[in-house]
Design a protein around this motif. Structure first.
Motif, PDB file in Angstrom:
ATOM      1  N   GLN A 113       0.836  -1.206   0.000  1.00  0.00           N
ATOM      2  CA  GLN A 113       0.000   0.000   0.000  1.00  0.00           C
ATOM      3  C   GLN A 113       0.869   1.254   0.000  1.00  0.00           C
ATOM      4  OE1 GLN A 113      -2.744  -0.232   3.284  1.00  0.00           O
ATOM      5  NE2 GLN A 113      -3.775  -2.060   2.490  1.00  0.00           N
ATOM      6  N   ILE A 114       1.956   1.226   0.746  1.00  0.00           N
ATOM      7  CA  ILE A 114       2.863   2.365   0.774  1.00  0.00           C
ATOM      8  C   ILE A 114       3.556   2.520  -0.572  1.00  0.00           C
ATOM      9  CG2 ILE A 114       4.941   3.319   1.857  1.00  0.00           C
ATOM     10  CD1 ILE A 114       4.076   1.771   4.419  1.00  0.00           C
ATOM     11  N   LEU A 115       4.064   1.412  -1.109  1.00  0.00           N
ATOM     12  CA  LEU A 115       4.736   1.468  -2.406  1.00  0.00           C
ATOM     13  C   LEU A 115       3.798   1.977  -3.495  1.00  0.00           C
ATOM     14  CD1 LEU A 115       6.735  -1.896  -2.353  1.00  0.00           C
ATOM     15  CD2 LEU A 115       7.656   0.410  -2.104  1.00  0.00           C
ATOM     16  N   ASP A 116       2.555   1.537  -3.457  1.00  0.00           N
ATOM     17  CA  ASP A 116       1.615   1.902  -4.513  1.00  0.00           C
ATOM     18  C   ASP A 116       1.174   3.358  -4.431  1.00  0.00           C
ATOM     19  OD1 ASP A 116       1.853  -0.676  -5.369  1.00  0.00           O
ATOM     20  OD2 ASP A 116      -0.103  -1.341  -4.652  1.00  0.00           O
ATOM     21  N   GLU A 117       1.288   3.962  -3.261  1.00  0.00           N
ATOM     22  CA  GLU A 117       0.881   5.361  -3.114  1.00  0.00           C
ATOM     23  C   GLU A 117       2.019   6.328  -3.443  1.00  0.00           C
ATOM     24  OE1 GLU A 117      -0.936   8.355   0.300  1.00  0.00           O
ATOM     25  OE2 GLU A 117      -1.242   6.191   0.507  1.00  0.00           O
ATOM     26  N   GLY A 118       3.252   5.869  -3.325  1.00  0.00           N
ATOM     27  CA  GLY A 118       4.397   6.735  -3.556  1.00  0.00           C
ATOM     28  C   GLY A 118       4.638   7.009  -5.034  1.00  0.00           C
ATOM     29  N   PHE A 119       5.448   8.018  -5.310  1.00  0.00           N
ATOM     30  CA  PHE A 119       5.848   8.367  -6.671  1.00  0.00           C
ATOM     31  C   PHE A 119       7.324   8.081  -6.923  1.00  0.00           C
ATOM     32  CE2 PHE A 119       2.112  11.188  -6.460  1.00  0.00           C
ATOM     33  CZ  PHE A 119       1.539  10.919  -7.687  1.00  0.00           C
ATOM     34  N   ILE A 120       8.149   8.436  -5.945  1.00  0.00           N
ATOM     35  CA  ILE A 120       9.599   8.405  -6.117  1.00  0.00           C
ATOM     36  C   ILE A 120      10.225   7.446  -5.106  1.00  0.00           C
ATOM     37  CG2 ILE A 120      11.729   9.773  -5.971  1.00  0.00           C
ATOM     38  CD1 ILE A 120      10.064  10.527  -8.352  1.00  0.00           C
ATOM     39  N   CYS A 121      11.156   6.623  -5.596  1.00  0.00           N
ATOM     40  CA  CYS A 121      11.971   5.827  -4.695  1.00  0.00           C
ATOM     41  C   CYS A 121      13.393   6.362  -4.727  1.00  0.00           C
ATOM     42  CB  CYS A 121      11.943   4.344  -5.073  1.00  0.00           C
ATOM     43  SG  CYS A 121      12.820   3.927  -6.611  1.00  0.00           S
ATOM     44  N   HIS A 122      14.164   6.044  -3.707  1.00  0.00           N
ATOM     45  CA  HIS A 122      15.586   6.394  -3.667  1.00  0.00           C
ATOM     46  C   HIS A 122      16.385   5.098  -3.699  1.00  0.00           C
ATOM     47  CE1 HIS A 122      13.907  10.250  -2.423  1.00  0.00           C
ATOM     48  NE2 HIS A 122      15.054  10.781  -2.781  1.00  0.00           N
ATOM     49  N   VAL A 123      17.270   5.001  -4.676  1.00  0.00           N
ATOM     50  CA  VAL A 123      18.034   3.781  -4.909  1.00  0.00           C
ATOM     51  C   VAL A 123      19.447   3.985  -4.381  1.00  0.00           C
ATOM     52  CG1 VAL A 123      18.859   2.148  -6.650  1.00  0.00           C
ATOM     53  CG2 VAL A 123      16.651   3.309  -6.963  1.00  0.00           C
ATOM     54  N   GLY A 124      19.833   3.180  -3.394  1.00  0.00           N
ATOM     55  CA  GLY A 124      21.154   3.266  -2.810  1.00  0.00           C
ATOM     56  C   GLY A 124      22.052   2.143  -3.310  1.00  0.00           C
ATOM     57  N   PHE A 125      23.276   2.493  -3.697  1.00  0.00           N
ATOM     58  CA  PHE A 125      24.245   1.506  -4.176  1.00  0.00           C
ATOM     59  C   PHE A 125      25.636   2.105  -4.044  1.00  0.00           C
ATOM     60  CE2 PHE A 125      23.186   4.316  -7.597  1.00  0.00           C
ATOM     61  CZ  PHE A 125      24.342   4.485  -8.340  1.00  0.00           C
ATOM     62  N   ILE A 126      26.665   1.283  -4.253  1.00  0.00           N
ATOM     63  CA  ILE A 126      28.043   1.750  -4.173  1.00  0.00           C
ATOM     64  C   ILE A 126      28.701   1.574  -5.529  1.00  0.00           C
ATOM     65  CG2 ILE A 126      30.311   1.333  -3.142  1.00  0.00           C
ATOM     66  CD1 ILE A 126      28.912   0.580  -0.570  1.00  0.00           C
ATOM     67  N   ALA A 127      29.383   2.619  -5.995  1.00  0.00           N
ATOM     68  CA  ALA A 127      30.143   2.570  -7.239  1.00  0.00           C
ATOM     69  C   ALA A 127      31.544   3.114  -6.972  1.00  0.00           C
ATOM     70  CB  ALA A 127      29.456   3.390  -8.333  1.00  0.00           C
ATOM     71  N   ASP A 128      32.540   2.305  -7.233  1.00  0.00           N
ATOM     72  CA  ASP A 128      33.939   2.698  -7.024  1.00  0.00           C
ATOM     73  C   ASP A 128      34.188   3.186  -5.605  1.00  0.00           C
ATOM     74  OD1 ASP A 128      34.480   2.123  -9.730  1.00  0.00           O
ATOM     75  OD2 ASP A 128      33.788   4.128 -10.325  1.00  0.00           O
ATOM     76  N   GLY A 129      33.592   2.498  -4.641  1.00  0.00           N
ATOM     77  CA  GLY A 129      33.792   2.824  -3.237  1.00  0.00           C
ATOM     78  C   GLY A 129      33.006   4.016  -2.737  1.00  0.00           C
ATOM     79  N   GLN A 130      32.228   4.645  -3.606  1.00  0.00           N
ATOM     80  CA  GLN A 130      31.448   5.822  -3.237  1.00  0.00           C
ATOM     81  C   GLN A 130      29.966   5.466  -3.152  1.00  0.00           C
ATOM     82  OE1 GLN A 130      31.989   9.256  -2.480  1.00  0.00           O
ATOM     83  NE2 GLN A 130      29.793   9.054  -2.061  1.00  0.00           N
ATOM     84  N   PRO A 131      29.314   5.683  -1.996  1.00  0.00           N
ATOM     85  CA  PRO A 131      27.865   5.452  -1.927  1.00  0.00           C
ATOM     86  C   PRO A 131      27.111   6.520  -2.721  1.00  0.00           C
ATOM     87  CG  PRO A 131      28.867   5.465   0.272  1.00  0.00           C
ATOM     88  CD  PRO A 131      29.878   6.017  -0.673  1.00  0.00           C
ATOM     89  N   PHE A 132      26.070   6.090  -3.422  1.00  0.00           N
ATOM     90  CA  PHE A 132      25.172   6.991  -4.133  1.00  0.00           C
ATOM     91  C   PHE A 132      23.734   6.656  -3.743  1.00  0.00           C
ATOM     92  CE2 PHE A 132      28.918   6.961  -6.817  1.00  0.00           C
ATOM     93  CZ  PHE A 132      29.044   8.282  -7.221  1.00  0.00           C
TER      94      PHE A 132
END
Length: 219
Positions: free
Chosen positions: A29-48
C-alpha cells in the motif's frame, strides 16, 4: 496488521521497533501510493542514493532509465541495492522541541536487481511503471517503439527482503511537559491535485480524459 514471522536481521526495525511493520500488503500500500523511490548503491567505493520513478507488479519492483545510466549499469553488475520509499503524512509539534516528530510511512527493500531481457516482460514492466503514476494512461498514449525499447534498461528487484516503518498519531511529550503552555498537535500533509493544464499545442477539441480530471493518489 499481520506480521511477517521472518524479517531478516537487516530489515528488522531496531530504532523504535514498535513502528516496524512486516506485513506484505501494508508495505505494498505504501509502495503503490508513492511516486519516487531512492536507490542506494556503491560505485567505485562511493555510496550513491539516486531518486527515480518505479512501478510494482506483484512481488516485483521495477525501475528503468537510459541504458547508459551509471546507476542501472551498476545494478546490472549485481551490486547490492537498497530501495526506499517514504510518504510524509504530517508534522508533529510537541511541547518540547526535542519531541517534535513527523508522521510518515516508509518501506525499505534490499536485494539484487536483474535486467529484464524478455521483450514481453520488459513491455509489461514499462506498463507497470506508467500505470503506477497515472492509471489508464498506458492504453491512451503511444507505446514505446523498438528504438526506444533498445535505449531503455529495465531492472527487476524481487520484493523479498523488506520492512516498513510507520509513525502515526499525536505528539508524545515527557509527562512534566504536558503542562507547558504552548500549542501541540499535528499539521496534516497530503498531495494536492490541481486542475489539469492543457499543453499549449493540444488540439482545443481534445478533452481531458476522466483519469486526468478525476485523478487521486490514494486508492
Amino acid at each position: 496488521m499481520a506480521e511477517n514471522p521472518t524479517p531478516t536481521p537487516r530489515t528488522r526495525v531496531v530504532r523504535e521497533p514498535h513502528r516496524g511493520v512486516y506485513d506484505r500488503e501494508a508495505a505494498y500500500q505504501i509502495l503503490d501510493e508513492g511516486f519516487i523511490c531512492h536507490v542506494g548503491f556503491i560505485a567505485d567505493g562511493q555510496p550513491f542514493v539516486i531518486p527515480t520513478g518505479y512501478g510494482r507488479a506483484g512481488d516485483q519492483l521495477y525501475i528503468h532509465g537510459s541504458a547508459a545510466s551509471r546507476m542501472l549499469r551498476r545494478l546490472d553488475e549485481g551490486v547490492p541495492v537498497c530501495v526506499t520509499v517514504t510518504l510524509l503524512d504530517g508534522l508533529v509539534l510537541a511541547r518540547s522541541v526535542f519531541n517534535h516528530s513527523m508522521n510518515y510511512r516508509s518501506v525499505v527493500v534490499l536485494g539484487l536487481a536483474t535486467a529484464v531481457e524478455d521483450p514481453q516482460e520488459k513491455l509489461q514492466a514499462l506498463r507497470a511503471l506508467s500505470e503506477h503514476i497515472l492509471p489508464g494512461r498506458w492504453d491512451d498514449a503511444r507505446r514505446p517503439n523498438e528504438k526506444e525499447l533498445k535505449a531503455t534498461l529495465v531492472m527487476r528487484l524481487p520484493i523479498t527482503e523488506f520492512s516498513a516503518k510507520v509513525r502515526q498519531g499525536p505528539p508524545i511529550d515527557d509527562e512534566e511537559d504536558y503542562a507547558f503552555p504552548t500549542w501541540a498537535g499535528v499539521i496534516p500533509l497530503e498531495v494536492a491535485v490541481g486542475a489539469p493544464i492543457n499543453d499549449p499545442r493540444l488540439d482545443a477539441a481534445t478533452p481531458a480524459p476522466q483519469y486526468v480530471r478525476g485523478y487521486s493518489r490514494r486508492s
